[in-house]
Scaffold this motif. Sequence first.
Motif, PDB file in Angstrom:
ATOM      1  N   LEU A  66      18.622 -49.070  -0.928  1.00 54.85           N
ATOM      2  CA  LEU A  66      17.771 -47.902  -1.125  1.00 54.85           C
ATOM      3  C   LEU A  66      18.582 -46.642  -1.414  1.00 54.85           C
ATOM      4  O   LEU A  66      18.212 -45.839  -2.268  1.00 54.85           O
ATOM      5  N   HIS A  67      19.719 -46.473  -0.711  1.00 49.78           N
ATOM      6  CA  HIS A  67      20.480 -45.227  -0.847  1.00 49.78           C
ATOM      7  C   HIS A  67      21.890 -45.419  -0.302  1.00 49.78           C
ATOM      8  O   HIS A  67      22.097 -46.195   0.628  1.00 49.78           O
ATOM      9  N   THR A  68      22.832 -44.713  -0.890  1.00 42.54           N
ATOM     10  CA  THR A  68      24.213 -44.695  -0.398  1.00 42.54           C
ATOM     11  C   THR A  68      24.595 -43.248  -0.116  1.00 42.54           C
ATOM     12  O   THR A  68      24.337 -42.364  -0.931  1.00 42.54           O
ATOM     13  N   LEU A  69      25.202 -43.027   1.023  1.00 41.69           N
ATOM     14  CA  LEU A  69      25.621 -41.698   1.447  1.00 41.69           C
ATOM     15  C   LEU A  69      27.099 -41.762   1.799  1.00 41.69           C
ATOM     16  O   LEU A  69      27.512 -42.605   2.594  1.00 41.69           O
ATOM     17  N   GLU A  70      27.905 -40.881   1.194  1.00 41.89           N
ATOM     18  CA  GLU A  70      29.331 -40.826   1.507  1.00 41.89           C
ATOM     19  C   GLU A  70      29.686 -39.452   2.023  1.00 41.89           C
ATOM     20  O   GLU A  70      29.300 -38.443   1.442  1.00 41.89           O
ATOM     21  N   SER A  71      30.440 -39.442   3.141  1.00 52.70           N
ATOM     22  CA  SER A  71      30.947 -38.187   3.687  1.00 52.70           C
ATOM     23  C   SER A  71      32.032 -38.477   4.707  1.00 52.70           C
ATOM     24  O   SER A  71      31.961 -39.470   5.432  1.00 52.70           O
ATOM     25  N   ASP A  72      33.037 -37.629   4.726  1.00 58.78           N
ATOM     26  CA  ASP A  72      34.105 -37.694   5.728  1.00 58.78           C
ATOM     27  C   ASP A  72      34.720 -39.083   5.870  1.00 58.78           C
ATOM     28  O   ASP A  72      34.913 -39.588   6.981  1.00 58.78           O
ATOM     29  N   GLY A  73      35.016 -39.741   4.755  1.00 61.10           N
ATOM     30  CA  GLY A  73      35.672 -41.042   4.794  1.00 61.10           C
ATOM     31  C   GLY A  73      34.787 -42.191   5.240  1.00 61.10           C
ATOM     32  O   GLY A  73      35.274 -43.249   5.597  1.00 61.10           O
ATOM     33  N   LEU A  77      25.327 -47.345   3.747  1.00 62.54           N
ATOM     34  CA  LEU A  77      24.430 -47.986   2.800  1.00 62.54           C
ATOM     35  C   LEU A  77      23.106 -48.248   3.506  1.00 62.54           C
ATOM     36  O   LEU A  77      23.079 -48.912   4.551  1.00 62.54           O
ATOM     37  N   PHE A  78      22.038 -47.717   2.957  1.00 60.52           N
ATOM     38  CA  PHE A  78      20.712 -47.846   3.543  1.00 60.52           C
ATOM     39  C   PHE A  78      19.915 -48.853   2.719  1.00 60.52           C
ATOM     40  O   PHE A  78      19.723 -48.664   1.522  1.00 60.52           O
ATOM     41  N   TYR A  79      19.460 -49.901   3.390  1.00 57.21           N
ATOM     42  CA  TYR A  79      18.709 -50.965   2.736  1.00 57.21           C
ATOM     43  C   TYR A  79      17.253 -50.903   3.148  1.00 57.21           C
ATOM     44  O   TYR A  79      16.939 -50.596   4.306  1.00 57.21           O
ATOM     45  N   VAL A 129      15.218 -38.886   1.325  1.00 57.36           N
ATOM     46  CA  VAL A 129      15.131 -40.063   0.451  1.00 57.36           C
ATOM     47  C   VAL A 129      13.825 -40.811   0.731  1.00 57.36           C
ATOM     48  O   VAL A 129      13.112 -41.201  -0.200  1.00 57.36           O
ATOM     49  N   LEU A 130      13.504 -41.010   1.999  1.00 57.72           N
ATOM     50  CA  LEU A 130      12.279 -41.717   2.359  1.00 57.72           C
ATOM     51  C   LEU A 130      11.036 -40.927   1.935  1.00 57.72           C
ATOM     52  O   LEU A 130      10.072 -41.506   1.414  1.00 57.72           O
ATOM     53  N   ARG A 131      11.078 -39.629   2.143  1.00 60.41           N
ATOM     54  CA  ARG A 131       9.945 -38.788   1.755  1.00 60.41           C
ATOM     55  C   ARG A 131       9.702 -38.897   0.236  1.00 60.41           C
ATOM     56  O   ARG A 131       8.566 -39.065  -0.210  1.00 60.41           O
ATOM     57  N   GLU A 132      10.762 -38.842  -0.547  1.00 60.45           N
ATOM     58  CA  GLU A 132      10.640 -38.946  -2.004  1.00 60.45           C
ATOM     59  C   GLU A 132      10.137 -40.330  -2.410  1.00 60.45           C
ATOM     60  O   GLU A 132       9.282 -40.459  -3.286  1.00 60.45           O
TER      61      GLU A 132
END
Length: 146
Positions: A66-73, A77-79, A129-132
Amino acid sequence: MTERVRAVLVTPDDTMLVIRRTRPGVPEYWVLPGGGVEPEDASREAALHREIHEEIAGKADIVRLLHTLESDGERQLFYLARITTWSFEDRTGPEFSAEGRGAYALEEIPLTPAGLDGIALKPEEITHVLREALHTGSLGTGTPPA
Protein backbone atom coordinates in the motif's frame (compact mmCIF):
# COMPACT_ATOMS: atom_id res chain seq x y z
CA MET A 1 18.84 0.30 6.05
CA THR A 2 16.53 -1.29 8.60
CA GLU A 3 13.25 -2.57 7.15
CA ARG A 4 9.96 -2.91 8.97
CA VAL A 5 6.70 -4.32 7.65
CA ARG A 6 3.24 -3.36 8.87
CA ALA A 7 -0.26 -4.46 7.90
CA VAL A 8 -3.51 -2.61 7.43
CA LEU A 9 -5.56 -5.62 8.54
CA VAL A 10 -9.10 -5.40 7.23
CA THR A 11 -11.61 -7.67 8.97
CA PRO A 12 -14.72 -9.26 7.38
CA ASP A 13 -16.73 -6.39 8.92
CA ASP A 14 -14.55 -3.81 7.10
CA THR A 15 -12.96 -2.67 10.34
CA MET A 16 -9.21 -2.37 10.88
CA LEU A 17 -7.14 -4.02 13.61
CA VAL A 18 -4.79 -1.65 15.44
CA ILE A 19 -2.68 -1.92 18.57
CA ARG A 20 -3.16 0.75 21.24
CA ARG A 21 0.12 1.52 22.97
CA THR A 22 0.18 2.86 26.49
CA ARG A 23 3.59 3.75 27.89
CA PRO A 24 4.49 5.70 31.01
CA GLY A 25 5.05 9.38 30.26
CA VAL A 26 3.98 9.09 26.61
CA PRO A 27 0.57 10.08 25.23
CA GLU A 28 -1.47 7.06 24.12
CA TYR A 29 -1.05 6.13 20.45
CA TRP A 30 -1.94 3.36 18.00
CA VAL A 31 0.18 1.34 15.56
CA LEU A 32 -0.47 -1.22 12.87
CA PRO A 33 0.62 -4.80 13.57
CA GLY A 34 4.07 -5.63 12.23
CA GLY A 35 7.75 -5.33 12.97
CA GLY A 36 11.27 -5.81 11.74
CA VAL A 37 12.33 -7.93 8.79
CA GLU A 38 14.79 -10.54 10.12
CA PRO A 39 17.68 -12.05 8.11
CA GLU A 40 16.04 -15.48 8.30
CA ASP A 41 12.77 -14.21 6.73
CA ALA A 42 12.45 -15.51 3.17
CA SER A 43 10.79 -12.25 2.04
CA ARG A 44 9.15 -9.11 3.37
CA GLU A 45 5.80 -10.83 3.03
CA ALA A 46 7.11 -13.80 5.04
CA ALA A 47 8.25 -11.35 7.72
CA LEU A 48 4.79 -9.81 7.78
CA HIS A 49 3.12 -13.21 8.15
CA ARG A 50 5.52 -14.03 11.02
CA GLU A 51 4.80 -10.71 12.76
CA ILE A 52 1.02 -11.10 12.39
CA HIS A 53 1.29 -14.58 13.89
CA GLU A 54 3.49 -13.35 16.77
CA GLU A 55 1.50 -10.22 17.58
CA ILE A 56 -2.09 -11.37 17.19
CA ALA A 57 -1.92 -15.14 16.49
CA GLY A 58 -3.57 -14.38 13.18
CA LYS A 59 -3.38 -15.45 9.57
CA ALA A 60 -3.86 -12.86 6.87
CA ASP A 61 -4.05 -12.78 3.11
CA ILE A 62 -1.76 -10.04 1.85
CA VAL A 63 -3.50 -8.11 -0.91
CA ARG A 64 -0.77 -5.67 -1.97
CA LEU A 65 1.85 -3.17 -0.93
CA LEU A 66 0.00 0.00 0.00
CA HIS A 67 2.75 2.48 0.91
CA THR A 68 6.47 2.80 1.62
CA LEU A 69 7.86 5.33 4.08
CA GLU A 70 11.58 6.05 4.47
CA SER A 71 13.14 8.16 7.19
CA ASP A 72 16.21 8.15 9.42
CA GLY A 73 17.74 5.00 7.92
CA GLU A 74 14.53 3.01 8.23
CA ARG A 75 12.13 1.80 5.55
CA GLN A 76 8.58 0.89 6.56
CA LEU A 77 6.46 -1.06 4.12
CA PHE A 78 2.71 -0.95 4.71
CA TYR A 79 0.68 -3.79 3.22
CA LEU A 80 -3.05 -4.08 2.75
CA ALA A 81 -4.25 -7.45 4.04
CA ARG A 82 -7.48 -9.28 4.80
CA ILE A 83 -7.78 -11.16 8.08
CA THR A 84 -10.51 -13.48 9.30
CA THR A 85 -9.04 -15.07 12.42
CA TRP A 86 -6.91 -13.73 15.24
CA SER A 87 -6.45 -14.16 18.99
CA PHE A 88 -4.67 -11.44 20.92
CA GLU A 89 -4.61 -13.73 23.97
CA ASP A 90 -2.44 -16.23 22.05
CA ARG A 91 0.19 -13.72 20.92
CA THR A 92 3.81 -14.78 21.25
CA GLY A 93 5.88 -11.71 20.32
CA PRO A 94 8.89 -11.09 22.58
CA GLU A 95 7.98 -7.41 23.00
CA PHE A 96 4.93 -8.30 25.08
CA SER A 97 6.98 -9.64 27.97
CA ALA A 98 9.84 -7.09 27.86
CA GLU A 99 10.15 -4.87 30.92
CA GLY A 100 9.27 -1.20 30.48
CA ARG A 101 7.54 -1.63 27.10
CA GLY A 102 4.15 -0.54 28.43
CA ALA A 103 0.79 -2.02 27.51
CA TYR A 104 -0.50 -3.35 24.20
CA ALA A 105 -4.22 -3.64 23.46
CA LEU A 106 -5.71 -4.91 20.23
CA GLU A 107 -8.63 -2.82 19.00
CA GLU A 108 -10.98 -2.95 16.04
CA ILE A 109 -11.81 0.47 14.63
CA PRO A 110 -14.10 1.46 11.76
CA LEU A 111 -12.07 1.79 8.57
CA THR A 112 -13.58 5.18 7.84
CA PRO A 113 -12.32 8.78 8.05
CA ALA A 114 -14.26 9.14 11.31
CA GLY A 115 -12.64 5.97 12.69
CA LEU A 116 -9.19 7.27 11.77
CA ASP A 117 -9.99 10.62 13.41
CA GLY A 118 -10.70 8.81 16.69
CA ILE A 119 -7.14 7.51 17.17
CA ALA A 120 -3.57 8.85 17.05
CA LEU A 121 -2.21 6.35 14.51
CA LYS A 122 1.57 6.37 14.10
CA PRO A 123 3.28 7.22 11.86
CA GLU A 124 0.90 10.04 10.95
CA GLU A 125 1.67 9.66 7.25
CA ILE A 126 -0.16 6.33 7.10
CA THR A 127 -3.33 8.03 8.33
CA HIS A 128 -3.15 10.40 5.34
CA VAL A 129 -2.53 7.46 2.97
CA LEU A 130 -5.51 5.56 4.39
CA ARG A 131 -7.75 8.62 4.28
CA GLU A 132 -6.87 9.18 0.59
CA ALA A 133 -7.39 5.49 -0.24
CA LEU A 134 -10.80 5.57 1.42
CA HIS A 135 -11.69 8.73 -0.51
CA THR A 136 -10.71 7.20 -3.87
CA GLY A 137 -12.05 3.73 -3.06
CA SER A 138 -8.64 2.18 -3.74
CA LEU A 139 -8.72 -0.01 -0.61
CA GLY A 140 -11.48 -2.06 -2.16
CA THR A 141 -13.21 -2.64 1.17
CA GLY A 142 -16.64 -1.59 0.03
CA THR A 143 -16.78 0.85 2.95
CA PRO A 144 -18.17 4.21 1.83
CA PRO A 145 -16.41 7.35 3.09
CA ALA A 146 -17.99 8.79 6.24
